[in-house]
Design an enzyme around this catalytic site. Structure first.
Site: not given
Length: 400
Positions: A106, A109, A164
């Site tokens: 993640s 991101k 997340s």
């Protein structure tokens, strides 16, 4: 009775003509030379080799250039790859396997936010449709986005940065033009930032074949994010409320160094993003400020110490970075390479480009004569030599 040159005069004239021809041939050869006579022998090859020579950060292992009295790099860092950099200057203070390509989880991101955030106003309200949540991977982290419920874009971004939430990423990507379009835009954004190790397949960071990044690239994304006020605010938020119809519930940032959940909170921490998948292991991009200096640290896949190791190893590297600042020489830079200046002709019509090509064919002969001038000058010099030679002969024309 005919008029002609004497045999001796003819020989001299032939020599002069040969000199003239040699001058012309030399000028032609110089005009056709690709280097134009300006570079010393081998200089072009040396320049090309220098451009292709990779910086030290592309070599595996640990890279640091300590000055006398500099603290030693922590030995307890087990991560496959890590990097410490000055967020203001972009100077890399130390790194280990900086360009090794690994699954980013993640932390990807951050690139998603850099790409999409500027085009979506924070106050925009959107009612989620069922198809926008389709495709969320099994086992994904979620913030709890529901179909037929209306959210502000700012709410969705808090769901991305704090929880997340892959569900929030899906909705934001739909607003941005779609999943594939967003992935393509992220790849373009990475290249524009000089992050050449990153390949995006799934914009939320969910494991996908071929999806990779590096400690170097993630630091680039983190540094760039801190320069965006909205990004910096979201990534530094420890706790917030997420709407749930007529009410709201609390969400907490999954970055434990920011919240102090399970580990000691790091003083001066200002984000940025953590991640985890079974394939990638634990990954973390962090930034902290102390005494007017901001550092960015990335840690990818610690091999020892359990689930909290990524936070403790980040702590060690941040501590080292603040102690080492001013005591080490940089081993690289997070700044993107300067783009080559686009040729002016690229902004002109094909017709204009062709005309300028005809007008601007130049060779580097002495002070930069044009090609035609160089050849004409050489020919004129040879012709003058012939005339001068003949005039120096008394009785230049004889009768046989």
């Amino acid at each position: 009775m005919t008029i002609g040159f004497s045999s001796r005069t003819a020989r001299v004239a032939r020599v002069a003509v040969c000199c003239s021809a040699a001058c012309v041939m030399g000028a032609l050869a110089l005009a056709s030379s690709p280097q134009g006579g300006r570079l010393s022998p081998g200089a072009g090859a040396q320049d090309a080799k220098a451009e292709q020579e990779p910086p030290s950060l592309y070599r595996p292992g640990t890279h640091v250039r300590p000055r006398p009295g500099a603290p030693r790099v922590p030995r307890d860092v087990s991560a496959v790859a890590w990097l410490v950099a000055d967020a203001r200057t972009g100077e890399v203070l130390a790194a280990h396997n900086a360009h090794r390509r690994l699954p980013p989880a993640s932390t990807l991101k951050t690139l998603f936010a850099l790409t999409v955030l500027p085009g979506l106003p924070a106050g925009l309200r959107h009612t989620v449709e069922r198809e926008e949540l389709a495709g969320v991977g099994a086992g994904s982290s979620l913030v709890g986005v529901k179909e037929n419920r209306t959210y502000r874009v700012a709410d969705l971004w808090r769901g991305v940065f704090l929880s997340s939430g892959n569900d929030a990423v899906r909705v934001l990507a739909a607003l941005n033009g779609g999943w594939r379009t967003t992935a393509e835009q992220m790849r373009d954004k990475a290249r524009s930032l000089g992050a050449r190790d990153t390949h995006v397949v799934s914009p939320d960071g969910y494991d996908a074949p071929g999806q990779v990044s590096s400690a170097y690239d993630l630091a680039v994304f983190g540094r760039a994010g801190l320069r965006n006020a909205e990004f910096a605010e979201y990534c530094a938020t420890a706790r917030a409320k997420f709407p749930a119809g007529g009410s709201a519930y609390g969400i907490q940032n999954t970055n434990r160094l920011l919240t102090g959940a399970g580990v000691d909170r790091y003083p001066g921490l200002i984000g940025i993003k953590n991640g985890y998948t079974s394939n990638a292991g634990n990954t973390l991009i962090s930034a902290a400020e102390r005494d007017g200096r901001t550092l960015v640290v990335t840690v990818m896949r610690p091999r020892a110490g359990g689930g909290f190791a990524v936070y403790e190893e980040t702590r060690s590297l941040l501590d080292w970075g603040f102690r080492a600042a001013g005591r080490v020489d940089p081993v690289g830079s997070l700044l993107p390479p300067r783009p080559a200046a686009a040729p002016q002709a690229s902004l002109e019509s094909p017709y204009v480009r062709e005309e300028k090509k005809k007008e601007k064919k130049e060779v580097a002969t002495g002070p930069g004569w044009p090609e035609a001038g160089a050849i004409t000058g050489a020919a004129g010099f040879g012709a003058a030599a012939v005339v001068l030679t003949l005039r120096l002969k008394k009785g230049r024309l004889t009768r046989d």
